[in-house]
Design an enzyme around this catalytic site. Structure first.
Site, PDB file in Angstrom:
ATOM      1  N   GLN A 144       0.810  -1.217   0.000  1.00 29.13           N
ATOM      2  CA  GLN A 144       0.000   0.000   0.000  1.00 29.13           C
ATOM      3  C   GLN A 144       0.844   1.267   0.000  1.00 29.13           C
ATOM      4  O   GLN A 144       0.338   2.355  -0.329  1.00 29.13           O
ATOM      5  CB  GLN A 144      -0.916   0.015   1.220  1.00 29.13           C
ATOM      6  CG  GLN A 144      -0.184   0.236   2.546  1.00 29.13           C
ATOM      7  CD  GLN A 144      -1.082   0.132   3.731  1.00 29.13           C
ATOM      8  OE1 GLN A 144      -1.555  -0.956   4.074  1.00 29.13           O
ATOM      9  NE2 GLN A 144      -1.335   1.257   4.393  1.00 29.13           N
ATOM     10  N   CYS A 150      -5.299   0.768   3.502  1.00 28.57           N
ATOM     11  CA  CYS A 150      -5.361  -0.654   3.849  1.00 28.57           C
ATOM     12  C   CYS A 150      -6.790  -1.187   3.817  1.00 28.57           C
ATOM     13  O   CYS A 150      -7.013  -2.365   3.542  1.00 28.57           O
ATOM     14  CB  CYS A 150      -4.724  -0.898   5.200  1.00 28.57           C
ATOM     15  SG  CYS A 150      -5.377   0.130   6.520  1.00 28.57           S
ATOM     16  N   HIS A 286      -6.014  -0.556  11.259  1.00 31.98           N
ATOM     17  CA  HIS A 286      -5.428  -1.192  10.075  1.00 31.98           C
ATOM     18  C   HIS A 286      -6.354  -2.293   9.564  1.00 31.98           C
ATOM     19  O   HIS A 286      -6.838  -3.123  10.337  1.00 31.98           O
ATOM     20  CB  HIS A 286      -4.063  -1.768  10.439  1.00 31.98           C
ATOM     21  CG  HIS A 286      -3.257  -2.231   9.271  1.00 31.98           C
ATOM     22  ND1 HIS A 286      -3.058  -1.462   8.134  1.00 31.98           N
ATOM     23  CD2 HIS A 286      -2.586  -3.405   9.044  1.00 31.98           C
ATOM     24  CE1 HIS A 286      -2.299  -2.132   7.277  1.00 31.98           C
ATOM     25  NE2 HIS A 286      -2.010  -3.301   7.805  1.00 31.98           N
ATOM     26  N   ASN A 307      -1.181  -9.169   4.959  1.00 30.39           N
ATOM     27  CA  ASN A 307      -0.980  -7.747   5.147  1.00 30.39           C
ATOM     28  C   ASN A 307      -0.724  -7.083   3.799  1.00 30.39           C
ATOM     29  O   ASN A 307      -0.657  -7.761   2.766  1.00 30.39           O
ATOM     30  CB  ASN A 307       0.195  -7.510   6.101  1.00 30.39           C
ATOM     31  CG  ASN A 307       0.135  -6.157   6.779  1.00 30.39           C
ATOM     32  OD1 ASN A 307      -0.698  -5.306   6.450  1.00 30.39           O
ATOM     33  ND2 ASN A 307       1.023  -5.928   7.732  1.00 30.39           N
TER      34      ASN A 307
END
Length: 361
Positions: A144, A150, A286, A307
């Site tokens: 990102q 995110c 997040h 992630n």
């Protein structure tokens, strides 16, 4: 033969550089040794600093190195590593990479209203482990950058996953379309909610591909031509009942699930491998995706979490987070704000023709 020797020497140099990033006792014994480590770290990550900036950044780097070194000496089930975030303060890291402000956006939107719809509520038998990567339902790890997008990446992982499960086709989808075009309530690089993104995709008739609408790591103007070329559609979304790891497990057993976590700690910043059991709160900041679960040999239960900080972070871009803790919210709040897209059909909008794609690209 000469080519082989050159390749061997290049590989040796890469290995030596990587080896130099490991922290040993001798690296932290003096200011000079720490400076040498800092210079190796900057060279490895090709990070340029002015003379004045280097002095300030070195103070941060020194603090982080000592934290990593001391933590790794303890008998924890996870390890830390000196990664690309090495000279960032925890606050800077949180602001740049865990800045989706999910709790903030949830407060503005209001509490999630229970709809009574949770399609997996009556599921009683679950596999002991699940890994949607092995089932071909997860695209490679993305990055990102320093943009609080995110929430878009979390949304896309879940949509890519259910689409592959329903159609047997894995298509990398566009986070940038969500950043640029889903702006009524979500705020691009300033954060957003996965629930709102699912609804945007449903209302727009789908999401376009990464190839057609590539990621820029910045807020751009919505490209209507690209937005109007959806390749994957969904029929809506459902929320996992909050504060229930059991229900989250039911959902993850059937598809990748968008989850929100508190990722703002130093240990999360420098996580490298193992099952993460570190301290963290429930300040959801997040968006990530739970793409599986399992249990280690020593019976530690964990979630497999994808992630969006690139493959060099964690376990090639993933983190295993402890599952089944005594707090109802789950570790780092993973069970507080989970949701997943619903897709009933095994078809999608017609793909753009090759000519159309060429024009759009």
């Amino acid at each position: 033969m000469k080519r082989f020797i050159v390749l061997f020497l290049c590989l040796l140099m890469v290995l030596e550089t990587t080896k130099g990033l490991d922290i040993h006792d001798k690296d932290v014994e003096s200011e000079d040794s720490l400076w040498e480590l800092y210079e190796r770290w900057r060279s490895h990550h090709t990070i340029a600093r002015s003379f004045e900036e280097k002095a300030k950044r070195f103070n941060v780097f020194k603090h982080n190195v000592r934290h990593i070194h001391e933590t790794n000496k303890k008998e924890k089930p996870y390890k830390l590593k000196l990664n690309k975030f090495g000279d960032m303060t925890t606050e800077e890291f949180r602001r740049s990479y865990a800045g989706s402000n999910i709790k903030h956006h949830r407060m503005l939107k209001g509490e999630r209203r229970a709809t009574g719809k949770f399609m997996y509520a009556n599921v009683n038998t679950l596999p002991t482990s699940v890994d949607w990567r092995k089932n071909g339902a997860v695209t490679p790890v993305k990055n990102q950058g320093q943009c609080g997008s995110c929430w878009a990446f979390s949304t896309v992982v879940a949509v890519e996953g259910i689409n592959q499960i329903r159609t047997n086709e894995l298509t990398s989808l566009s986070e940038q379309e969500l950043v640029d075009c889903d702006t009524n309530e979500n705020q691009g690089c300033s954060g957003g909610l996965m629930d709102l993104a699912f609804e945007f995709i449903k209302e727009k008739g789908g999401l376009t591909s990464e190839i057609v609408y590539p990621y820029q790591a910045s807020d751009e103007t919505c490209d209507k031509n690209k937005e109007n070329a959806p390749v994957v559609s969904i029929d809506g979304h459902e929320d996992v009942p909050e504060n229930s790891e059991d229900d989250l497990m039911k959902a993850v057993a059937h598809q990748p699930v968008s989850v929100a976590i508190d990722a703002g700690s130093s240990d999360f910043q420098f996580y490298s491998e193992g099952v993460f059991t570190g301290r963290c709160g429930t300040e959801l900041n997040h968006g990530v995706a739970a793409v599986g679960y399992g249990t280690t040999i020593d019976r530690t239960k964990y979630w497999i979490v994808k992630n969006s900080w690139g493959e060099e972070w964690g376990e090639k871009g993933y983190i295993r987070m402890q599952r089944g803790i005594r707090h109802k919210e789950g570790l780092c709040g993973i069970a507080m704000e989970a949701s997943y897209p619903v897709k009933n059909s095994n078809t999608n909008p017609s793909r753009p023709t090759s000519t159309t794609l060429k024009d759009e690209l």
